[in-house]
Design a protein around this motif. Sequence first.
Motif, PDB file in Angstrom:
ATOM      1  N   GLY A  42       0.958  -1.372   0.027  1.00 56.31           N
ATOM      2  CA  GLY A  42       0.318  -0.038  -0.285  1.00 56.31           C
ATOM      3  C   GLY A  42       0.488   1.321  -0.387  1.00 56.31           C
ATOM      4  O   GLY A  42       0.436   1.969  -0.788  1.00 56.31           O
ATOM      5  N   ALA A  43       1.828   0.785   0.667  1.00 56.38           N
ATOM      6  CA  ALA A  43       3.194   2.435   0.967  1.00 56.38           C
ATOM      7  C   ALA A  43       3.790   2.638  -0.107  1.00 56.38           C
ATOM      8  O   ALA A  43       3.865   3.641  -0.916  1.00 56.38           O
ATOM      9  N   LEU A  44       4.178   1.438  -0.882  1.00 54.33           N
ATOM     10  CA  LEU A  44       4.819   1.641  -1.926  1.00 54.33           C
ATOM     11  C   LEU A  44       3.595   1.983  -3.523  1.00 54.33           C
ATOM     12  O   LEU A  44       3.810   2.264  -4.039  1.00 54.33           O
ATOM     13  N   THR A  45       2.222   2.473  -3.092  1.00 58.20           N
ATOM     14  CA  THR A  45       1.664   2.494  -4.405  1.00 58.20           C
ATOM     15  C   THR A  45       1.562   4.026  -4.506  1.00 58.20           C
ATOM     16  O   THR A  45       1.752   4.820  -5.320  1.00 58.20           O
ATOM     17  N   LEU A  46       1.702   4.190  -2.781  1.00 58.86           N
ATOM     18  CA  LEU A  46       1.541   5.915  -3.031  1.00 58.86           C
ATOM     19  C   LEU A  46       2.388   6.643  -3.516  1.00 58.86           C
ATOM     20  O   LEU A  46       2.647   8.056  -3.855  1.00 58.86           O
ATOM     21  N   GLN A  47       4.149   5.966  -3.017  1.00 59.96           N
ATOM     22  CA  GLN A  47       4.493   6.454  -3.143  1.00 59.96           C
ATOM     23  C   GLN A  47       5.213   6.482  -5.318  1.00 59.96           C
ATOM     24  O   GLN A  47       5.462   7.217  -5.450  1.00 59.96           O
ATOM     25  N   ALA A  48       4.076   5.688  -5.921  1.00 57.72           N
ATOM     26  CA  ALA A  48       4.574   5.582  -7.179  1.00 57.72           C
ATOM     27  C   ALA A  48       3.569   6.260  -7.565  1.00 57.72           C
ATOM     28  O   ALA A  48       4.119   7.088  -8.577  1.00 57.72           O
ATOM     29  N   LEU A  49       2.425   6.655  -6.810  1.00 56.46           N
ATOM     30  CA  LEU A  49       1.284   7.366  -7.472  1.00 56.46           C
ATOM     31  C   LEU A  49       2.735   8.619  -7.423  1.00 56.46           C
ATOM     32  O   LEU A  49       2.391   9.804  -8.402  1.00 56.46           O
TER      33      LEU A  49
END
Length: 510
Positions: A405-412
């Motif tokens: 979930g945190a990876l997703t936000l950094q990618a975003l």
Amino acid sequence: MRRGSIRTIMTAAATTVALTLGAGVANAAATPGAPGAGDVYFPDYGNGGYDVQHYDVRVRYQPATDQLSGTTTILARSTQDLSRFNLDFALDVSSVQVNNRAATFTREGDHELVVTPARQVPQGANLTVTVKYAGIPSQVEVNGYTGWSRTADGALAVNEPESAWWWFPSNDHPTDKATYDVSVLAPDDVQVISNGTLTSGPNPELKGWNRWYWRSAKPQATYLTYIAIGRYDIETDTAADGSPIINAFSTSLGDFEGAARAGINRTNEIIETEEQWFGTYPFEARGGVAAIPGAPGFALETQTRPVYDGRFWRRGGNTYVVAHENAHQWFGDSVSLTQWRDIWLNEGFASYAEWLWSEHEGEGTPQELFDYTYASYPADDPFWQVLPGDPGADKVFDSAVYDRGALTLQALRVQIGDDAFFELLPTWLQEHQYGNGTTDEFIALAEKISGQQLDDLFTTWLFTPERPDLTTGTTLARRSTADTDTTPTRPKSWNKIQQVHTAHADLKVS
């Protein structure tokens, strides 16, 4: 947030569920309220047919026997013509009244209390219900699990996704929030902590007994409502906005006490820092509770005042769990999920708040943590098989929901840029404040603010059971230095963050 099993006050007393019936003629077309709120993971959680505005929970608890009894008053409004309705509750019930008239009631399953009022309830009527109950919560199991933790000096009603069943009847789903008054009568050698502000107490009521009165003035989900009863050292202060800071420390912390105080006493500083990213703190009080080591076995973002197992500080100071749980005051508490499959909207965001706190503390940037997290899970690791956007009922608190979930936000953030990203977060929170949100709604807002089409990015990171390829495509974290050949340098914050995200020995975190 709880990671672990999902299923994971002396005489008979009364729970009053108040539903004040407005005048009206009985409707022959009245039908039963649904026995669930429509959650795809937990279809029997919550109920239909009414919407709760306020709970008044009045209980008595005896630590020596774990006996609990009380009276709860629920103020609600019917959303249909009701012939009967359900409450989620697991203790023994002795009587129920609806609108000052005796109602009949039966059990269906192990936590459904089915109430049939003496008169049908027309749509739009105000409701007042009264239920009498008592029991020994630690001996009551639902699906082989109890959400009540008995301790050496008291108890904790702290759990997720269910905990209310063991101490007050409710419409137990995050989509039906309400305000609360919680009153607890307990022996005078223990303290009682709950949500919000202490409006009165401890007040002597019986010889050797005190009553404590706590109030939550903002809408609050049932699983975020808690009581901690035991021997605590309670410290109070006042925040810059005038709101109370209330921290409580179990007197059984032992060697963990210093580190626990060092962490929790930075709560206000951490909240003020998170306000820079998320906007104004949404509640009327703040603080934390360091519980007896071994209970509850995790940390939970109980509204206004998170509860932490004392063992979080067994390895020394750690502010990351405090940053995580207080980020939930925005992500999860103020803006709650609509379905439990949207859990990443709680855990992914609170985990990303740790990454932001890491940069604030000079212990690793979000991009460095992205790189190291990505590199830590090879392509064949089962980690990548769990979909944060739809993890399944048995994986709601899986580590992938947190880390991926945190990876997703950094990618975003990399995809849309810092300006859009740090506009998105407070906008999301403001638009849904004290309500609920879905993944689809978050994606739509991200696309509106960024002006970009983001389906590929969210599909890749939230809904694809494989490790994303960082070397191709335009929707991934292209600035990452992580690749399959080089392991990035481990950020200084890594070990502390993993104490929050990963089960260590017998301690599990949500």
